[in-house]
Scaffold this motif. Structure first.
Motif, PDB file in Angstrom:
ATOM      1  N   LEU A   1      11.314 -48.132 -40.263  1.00 38.63           N
ATOM      2  CA  LEU A   1      10.005 -48.659 -39.908  1.00 38.63           C
ATOM      3  C   LEU A   1       9.049 -48.575 -41.084  1.00 38.63           C
ATOM      4  CD1 LEU A   1       9.619 -46.765 -36.508  1.00 38.63           C
ATOM      5  CD2 LEU A   1      10.495 -49.084 -36.844  1.00 38.63           C
ATOM      6  N   GLN A   2       8.024 -49.400 -41.053  1.00 34.60           N
ATOM      7  CA  GLN A   2       6.906 -49.229 -41.961  1.00 34.60           C
ATOM      8  C   GLN A   2       5.805 -48.470 -41.219  1.00 34.60           C
ATOM      9  OE1 GLN A   2       5.546 -52.755 -43.965  1.00 34.60           O
ATOM     10  NE2 GLN A   2       7.523 -53.139 -44.928  1.00 34.60           N
ATOM     11  N   PRO A   3       5.028 -47.667 -41.930  1.00 35.04           N
ATOM     12  CA  PRO A   3       3.912 -46.987 -41.253  1.00 35.04           C
ATOM     13  C   PRO A   3       2.943 -48.022 -40.687  1.00 35.04           C
ATOM     14  CG  PRO A   3       4.285 -46.096 -43.466  1.00 35.04           C
ATOM     15  CD  PRO A   3       5.100 -47.358 -43.365  1.00 35.04           C
TER      16      PRO A   3
ATOM     17  N   ASN B   1       2.333 -46.303 -49.919  1.00 38.98           N
ATOM     18  CA  ASN B   1       1.817 -44.943 -50.089  1.00 38.98           C
ATOM     19  C   ASN B   1       0.802 -44.810 -51.219  1.00 38.98           C
ATOM     20  OD1 ASN B   1       3.635 -45.277 -52.178  1.00 38.98           O
ATOM     21  ND2 ASN B   1       4.727 -43.361 -51.843  1.00 38.98           N
ATOM     22  N   LYS B   2       0.562 -45.898 -51.953  1.00 38.83           N
ATOM     23  CA  LYS B   2      -0.417 -45.857 -53.042  1.00 38.83           C
ATOM     24  C   LYS B   2      -1.647 -46.715 -52.775  1.00 38.83           C
ATOM     25  CE  LYS B   2       3.030 -44.784 -56.584  1.00 38.83           C
ATOM     26  NZ  LYS B   2       3.697 -45.215 -57.852  1.00 38.83           N
TER      27      LYS B   2
ATOM     28  N   PHE C   1      10.280 -39.958 -45.078  1.00 37.75           N
ATOM     29  CA  PHE C   1       9.611 -41.058 -45.760  1.00 37.75           C
ATOM     30  C   PHE C   1      10.468 -41.464 -46.949  1.00 37.75           C
ATOM     31  CE2 PHE C   1       6.365 -39.090 -43.289  1.00 37.75           C
ATOM     32  CZ  PHE C   1       5.502 -40.107 -42.926  1.00 37.75           C
ATOM     33  N   SER C   2      10.559 -42.754 -47.189  1.00 37.83           N
ATOM     34  CA  SER C   2      11.442 -43.232 -48.259  1.00 37.83           C
ATOM     35  C   SER C   2      11.044 -42.644 -49.614  1.00 37.83           C
ATOM     36  CB  SER C   2      11.429 -44.759 -48.318  1.00 37.83           C
ATOM     37  OG  SER C   2      10.124 -45.261 -48.567  1.00 37.83           O
TER      38      SER C   2
ATOM     39  N   VAL D   1      12.946 -43.293 -40.509  1.00 34.21           N
ATOM     40  CA  VAL D   1      12.552 -43.348 -41.912  1.00 34.21           C
ATOM     41  C   VAL D   1      11.423 -44.357 -42.052  1.00 34.21           C
ATOM     42  CG1 VAL D   1      13.236 -43.910 -44.268  1.00 34.21           C
ATOM     43  CG2 VAL D   1      14.843 -42.705 -42.764  1.00 34.21           C
ATOM     44  N   TYR D   2      10.301 -43.886 -42.575  1.00 39.37           N
ATOM     45  CA  TYR D   2       9.155 -44.758 -42.828  1.00 39.37           C
ATOM     46  C   TYR D   2       9.216 -45.258 -44.267  1.00 39.37           C
ATOM     47  CZ  TYR D   2       7.179 -43.278 -38.402  1.00 39.37           C
ATOM     48  OH  TYR D   2       6.980 -43.034 -37.063  1.00 39.37           O
TER      49      TYR D   2
END
Length: 222
Positions: free
Chosen positions: A6-8, A68-69, A141-142, A27-28
């Motif tokens: 999944l994506q967050p 994440n950035k 998380f990836s 896993v995000y």
């Protein structure tokens, strides 16, 4: 082993929740490129006309970066419009007055977060506390996994997953695997505060309308 790739998202919906509850390992994909078409920065709510999004603006310079950035654009006033939208659309819901002070405080906490992902994880934690939800699956998380690949088929194989699921209706922003499984899911209909029923609303919709009785809807998830 059942894997969820999944994506967050800003605020999960019932399909997201059903996927989380079905999987053994989640896993995000926080290292994938951010997309305006995704739900990392927005969530669907019920309105008199149907549905609409509440959203958080992101820094223009970050729109081609990984999830994440991506930073929140605090130069824009997004908190007041979000709170107004929730009040306008949910003030007549059964449990709005009960949860509004805490939800408002949570959203106002957004001022303290630089990164969108950190804030969305905070909101999810708080929402799950209100709904008394616990996810038993292992969560990664990836960004913290060696050998991660964005190829879902290869990634599932690496982790030894017999079955894997991906985010629903995400073909425009999440790489789709050929071997992904379709989650057995029938969207439960529940009483909303406007006439008719609109699926795919985020869990704020359920919280404001059902509050501690939300478990009755969760029990209907396949």
């Amino acid at each position: 082993m059942k894997l969820a790739i999944l994506q967050p998202v800003l605020i999960p919906d019932l399909h997201d929740l059903s996927t989380m509850m079905t999987a053994n390992h989640i896993v995000y994909q926080d290292t994938e490129q951010w997309s305006r078409k995704g739900r990392t920065h927005r969530a669907l709510i019920r309105t008199p006309e149907g549905t609409d999004y509440i959203s958080i603006p992101v820094m223009t310079a970050d729109k081609k970066k990984s999830i994440n950035k991506v930073r929140i654009d605090h130069a824009r006033d997004w908190i007041s419009p979000m709170l107004r939208s929730l009040k306008f659309n949910y003030s007549n819901s059964v449990y709005y007055d009960f949860y509004e002070p805490e939800v408002r405080a949570d959203i106002e906490m957004g001022h303290n977060f630089e990164y969108l992902l950190d804030f969305s994880l905070f909101l999810r934690k708080r929402l799950f506390q209100f709904l008394e939800l616990e996810i038993s699956a292992k969560i990664d998380f990836s960004s913290g996994m060696e050998g991660y690949t964005s190829d879902p088929d290869e990634f599932a194989k690496q982790l030894g997953a017999e079955i894997y699921y991906q985010e629903h209706d995400a073909r425009h922003y999440q790489r789709q695997g050929k071997n992904q499984s379709e989650l057995k899911f029938t969207h439960p209909e529940y009483r909303q505060h406007f006439e008719g029923f609109e699926p795919w609303c985020c869990l704020y919709d359920l919280l404001f309308q059902y509050g501690p009785e939300s478990f009755r809807i969760f029990e209907e998830l396949d």
